[in-house]
Motif scaffolding. Sequence first.
Motif, mmCIF file in Angstrom:
data_model
loop_
_atom_site.group_PDB
_atom_site.id
_atom_site.type_symbol
_atom_site.label_atom_id
_atom_site.label_comp_id
_atom_site.label_asym_id
_atom_site.label_seq_id
_atom_site.Cartn_x
_atom_site.Cartn_y
_atom_site.Cartn_z
ATOM 1 N N UNK A 1 -85.668 74.945 -25.142
ATOM 2 C CA UNK A 1 -84.533 75.815 -24.881
ATOM 3 C C UNK A 1 -84.850 77.193 -25.459
ATOM 4 N N UNK A 2 -84.584 78.250 -24.711
ATOM 5 C CA UNK A 2 -84.940 79.592 -25.197
ATOM 6 C C UNK A 2 -84.390 79.942 -26.571
ATOM 7 N N UNK A 3 -83.247 79.359 -26.960
ATOM 8 C CA UNK A 3 -82.703 79.684 -28.285
ATOM 9 C C UNK A 3 -83.625 79.216 -29.406
ATOM 10 N N UNK B 1 -89.717 78.332 -16.362
ATOM 11 C CA UNK B 1 -89.920 76.912 -16.116
ATOM 12 C C UNK B 1 -88.931 76.155 -16.965
ATOM 13 N N UNK B 2 -88.431 75.050 -16.458
ATOM 14 C CA UNK B 2 -87.416 74.317 -17.213
ATOM 15 C C UNK B 2 -87.989 73.086 -17.926
ATOM 16 N N UNK B 3 -88.722 72.250 -17.213
ATOM 17 C CA UNK B 3 -89.211 70.928 -17.613
ATOM 18 C C UNK B 3 -88.263 69.852 -17.085
ATOM 19 N N UNK C 1 -82.729 70.710 -17.712
ATOM 20 C CA UNK C 1 -82.304 71.186 -16.397
ATOM 21 C C UNK C 1 -82.344 72.712 -16.357
ATOM 22 N N UNK C 2 -82.463 73.280 -15.164
ATOM 23 C CA UNK C 2 -82.428 74.747 -15.084
ATOM 24 C C UNK C 2 -81.111 75.326 -15.581
ATOM 25 N N UNK D 1 -79.161 78.962 -22.088
ATOM 26 C CA UNK D 1 -79.763 79.321 -23.370
ATOM 27 C C UNK D 1 -80.474 80.666 -23.288
ATOM 28 N N UNK D 2 -81.167 80.909 -22.165
ATOM 29 C CA UNK D 2 -81.884 82.182 -22.012
ATOM 30 C C UNK D 2 -80.914 83.365 -22.042
ATOM 31 N N UNK D 3 -79.716 83.170 -21.502
ATOM 32 C CA UNK D 3 -78.731 84.253 -21.471
ATOM 33 C C UNK D 3 -78.329 84.704 -22.865
ATOM 34 N N UNK D 4 -78.595 83.881 -23.869
ATOM 35 C CA UNK D 4 -78.260 84.249 -25.242
ATOM 36 C C UNK D 4 -79.305 85.183 -25.869
ATOM 37 N N UNK D 5 -80.466 85.302 -25.230
ATOM 38 C CA UNK D 5 -81.534 86.143 -25.778
ATOM 39 C C UNK D 5 -81.330 87.602 -25.397
ATOM 40 N N UNK D 6 -81.864 88.472 -26.229
ATOM 41 C CA UNK D 6 -81.872 89.903 -25.910
ATOM 42 C C UNK D 6 -83.206 90.238 -25.251
#
Length: 288
Positions: A225-227, A248-250, A255-256, A262-267
Amino acid sequence: MDLDAVVAIDVHTHVEADGHGHFSLDDELMDASAAYFKADQLRTPTLDDIAAHYRERSMAAVVFTVDASTATGHPALSSEEIAEGAARNNDVLIPFGSVDPRQGAAAVERARHLVAEHGVRGFKLHPSLQAFAPNDPAYYPLYEAFSELGVVALFHTGQTGIGAGLPGGRGIKLRYSDPMLLDDVAADFPDLQIVMAHPSVPWVDAAISIATHKANVFMDLSGWLPKYFPPQLVRQLGTLLRRKVLFGSDFPVLTPDRWMASFDELEVREEARPLIFKENAARLLRLG
């Protein structure tokens, strides 16, 4: 495939079951992987289920299995059937094959067959699960074939959920998935397009160095997870790595939807997002 119709390309999607009731791994390894990822969704969707999942989200997906039959003794799913299923759903699915590198000349012959007869765009290799050191010259004839065929080589790197938490990790050795072993391959095969799958933990700094040093090497961001991405990776997603990283999700263990939330939480710089989600993969896979 109509590229304008998809908003993202997931370059890391596993086919875990076929239409005959066979699975990619034995029950113990499947359960360990699901527990590691805290996966609560269906673990064994069919290829048509995968296509429907991505079609509903206006996404495309690269689909594959891993042939680790020599190391595990477990029969691999058919890459031919996966390619046929992808052709049946070619609006959203992109087929990759998998061969067992330890089968030597037979693996090379099968790779050529999968490209010529089934149109696969690349190959998935998992050094830890398949129990091989990717920079061993014994496997160079396979890379020569990949390079000649113009296909992508997608290598698992770093930690793996397969075998996680089991005694001895079920014999699976993480050191085979050190991305520095792929630096040798990238240097020796400059025309071979290589993707290092996952953030390569605990070797993320090595992966970043390789991706920024070798024009023919990319990273996918699956499996974490990107977080939880290491901060040095997050810092460079919108700068040095913006044209070298791929969404890529895995799936199905991640799941995508879960990954994207989670990615949306990154800057991450907005101008880098279209590159990461779609454009880098479209260019690498020569789509459109």
